[in-house]
Design an enzyme around this catalytic site. Structure first.
Site, PDB file in Angstrom:
ATOM      1  N   SER A 153       0.852  -1.189   0.000  1.00 47.13           N
ATOM      2  CA  SER A 153       0.000   0.000   0.000  1.00 47.13           C
ATOM      3  C   SER A 153       0.885   1.235   0.000  1.00 47.13           C
ATOM      4  CB  SER A 153      -0.873  -0.004   1.262  1.00 47.13           C
ATOM      5  OG  SER A 153      -1.501   1.254   1.448  1.00 47.13           O
ATOM      6  N   TYR A 163      -2.021  -0.287  10.252  1.00 46.04           N
ATOM      7  CA  TYR A 163      -1.942  -0.710   8.851  1.00 46.04           C
ATOM      8  C   TYR A 163      -0.574  -0.373   8.260  1.00 46.04           C
ATOM      9  CZ  TYR A 163      -3.554  -1.411   4.014  1.00 46.04           C
ATOM     10  OH  TYR A 163      -3.714  -1.856   2.726  1.00 46.04           O
TER      11      TYR A 163
END
Length: 333
Positions: free
Chosen positions: A175, A188
Site C-alpha cells: 500500500s 496498517y
C-alpha cells in the site's frame, strides 16, 4: 593533462553505459515472458473478494492453473469464483495465519502441480482498519500484523522452494501507506512497511536464483474492494476509557469517522489498474520492483515523497483542513 583526464572519464562513462545496456539486453533475453500460462501454476492468497478474486479469474483465462486461497471456501465469494472459472482453478482453504492451513495448501499444490511447476505466488491476503494509535489496543496491532505481514512471510517461506525451482515470481500486495504516514493508519502502516522490508530483502536473496520479486502499492481502492472495515463513531467511542474520552471528545470522533469514510468513498471505482499491475508482475519478462498505483495527479507527489526531509513531509499535514480542525477540537468539552 585536463584533456587527458576528460578523455579518460569519457571513455569510462561510455564503457559503463555499454556494459549497462549489454547487461540489460542479456537480462531481458534470459527472463521468460509467460503470457500463455499453459503448464504453469499460480497461487494467490485472499481470493474471497477484491484484488485476489479478480486476479484469479484473469489468470485462469490466460491458461494458468490457479490455486485460489480463500479464508471461507464455502462462502459466496469462493463459490462464485469457482462457478465463473474453468476446471483449472482450484479453491483452497487458506487462512494465512494458520501453519496447518498453509501446510495443507502446499500439499494440495504439490499434488496438483502442472508440468512446468509453480510459476508465481501472489501474497494478496490482507485486512485494513483505521484508528488513531491511542484508540487502538495491542490486539488490534497484533491482528493486523499477523495477517498482513506474518501471513505473507509464512506463505512465502513454505512455497519459495517451488517458485525457486522454476525461477518464477513472488508478488506482494502492499500500500502507499507503507511509506506515507498519516492520521488513523498506524497499525496498517506498520504491517505494510514491514511487508515491504521483507519483500526487499527477499528480492536481494532471490536475485541469485533468478526469482523476481515485485511489490504492488495501491492507493485509495477502498470503494473498489470493500477492504475497509466499516464502523461507526459509536464503535470507536465505546472502546475508549474516560481519560481518552476527555482527550478525544465525541464531536472529534464523529468528525474523524465522517472524514475517513468520505475519503474512502472518493477512491477508485474499480480495480483495473491494480489487476493490470499484478498481471504484469506475474507474466512480464521484466516485472517492476514496485508498482505505484495512484491517480496521475497524485503520482508526482508520492514518487517524490520518500526523498523529502521528514520535517517537510510532516509539514504537509498542516495544510490539511482536517488536521487543523483536529488540533482545535482536542480536549474540547
Amino acid at each position: 593533462m585536463i584533456f587527458s583526464i576528460g578523455l579518460i572519464i569519457g571513455i569510462i562513462s561510455i564503457t559503463a553505459l555499454v556494459l549497462f545496456v549489454f547487461a540489460k539486453l542479456v537480462s531481458g533475453h534470459c527472463c521468460r515472458n509467460v503470457q500463455d500460462g499453459s503448464g504453469y501454476a499460480v497461487l494467490i492468497t485472499g481470493c474471497d473478494s477484491g484484488f485476489g478474486h479478480q486476479l484469479a479469474q484473469c489468470l485462469d483465462q490466460k491458461g494458468f492453473v490457479v490455486f485460489a486461497g480463500c479464508l471461507c471456501p464455502q462462502g459466496a465469494g469462493a463459490q462464485s469464483l469457482a462457478r465463473l472459472s474453468s476446471s483449472n482453478l482450484k479453491i483452497l482453504k487458506l487462512d494465512v495465519t494458520s501453519d496447518e492451513d498453509v501446510q495443507q495448501a502446499k500439499m494440495m499444490v504439490e499434488e496438483n502441480l502442472p508440468e512446468k511447476g509453480l510459476w508465481a505466488v501472489v501474497n494478496n491476503a490482507g485486512i485494513s482498519d483505521w484508528a488513531e494509535i491511542e484508540w487502538s489496543t495491542i490486539e488490534d496491532f497484533r491482528n493486523m500484523v499477523d495477517i498482513n505481514l506474518f501471513g505473507s512471510i509464512r506463505t512465502s517461506i513454505k512455497f519459495l522452494p517451488l517458485v525457486r525451482a522454476v525461477k518464477g515470481r513472488m508478488v506482494y500486495t502492499s500500500s502507499i501507506f507503507a511509506f506515507f504516514n498519516c492520521l488513523n493508519m498506524g497499525a496498517y502502516s506498520v504491517s505494510k512497511r514491514g511487508l515491504e522490508a521483507f519483500a526487499d530483502c527477499l528480492r536481494v536473496e532471490m536475485a541469485s536464483f533468478g526469482v523476481k520479486v515485485s511489490i504492488i502499492q495501491p492507493g485509495n481502492f477502498g470503494r473498489a474492494t470493500n477492504i475497509v472495515k466499516m464502523k461507526t463513531s459509536s464503535d470507536i467511542w465505546e472502546k475508549l476509557d474516560e481519560n481518552r474520552k476527555h482527550t478525544f471528545n465525541r464531536q472529534y470522533i464523529d468528525l474523524a469517522n465522517e472524514y475517513f469514510m468520505s475519503t474512502c468513498n472518493s477512491g477508485f471505482k474499480n480495480s483495473n489498474m491494480v489487476i493490470d499491475a499484478m498481471l504484469h508482475a506475474v507474466t512480464s519478462a521484466r516485472p517492476k520492483r514496485r508498482y505505484l498505483l495512484v491517480s496521475a495527479m497524485d503520482r508526482f507527489f508520492f514518487q517524490l515523497f520518500p526523498f523529502i526531509p521528514t520535517v517537510l513531509t510532516e509539514a504537509v499535514f498542516s495544510l490539511s483542513p482536517m488536521y487543523a480542525k483536529r488540533k482545535e477540537m482536542l480536549y474540547a468539552e
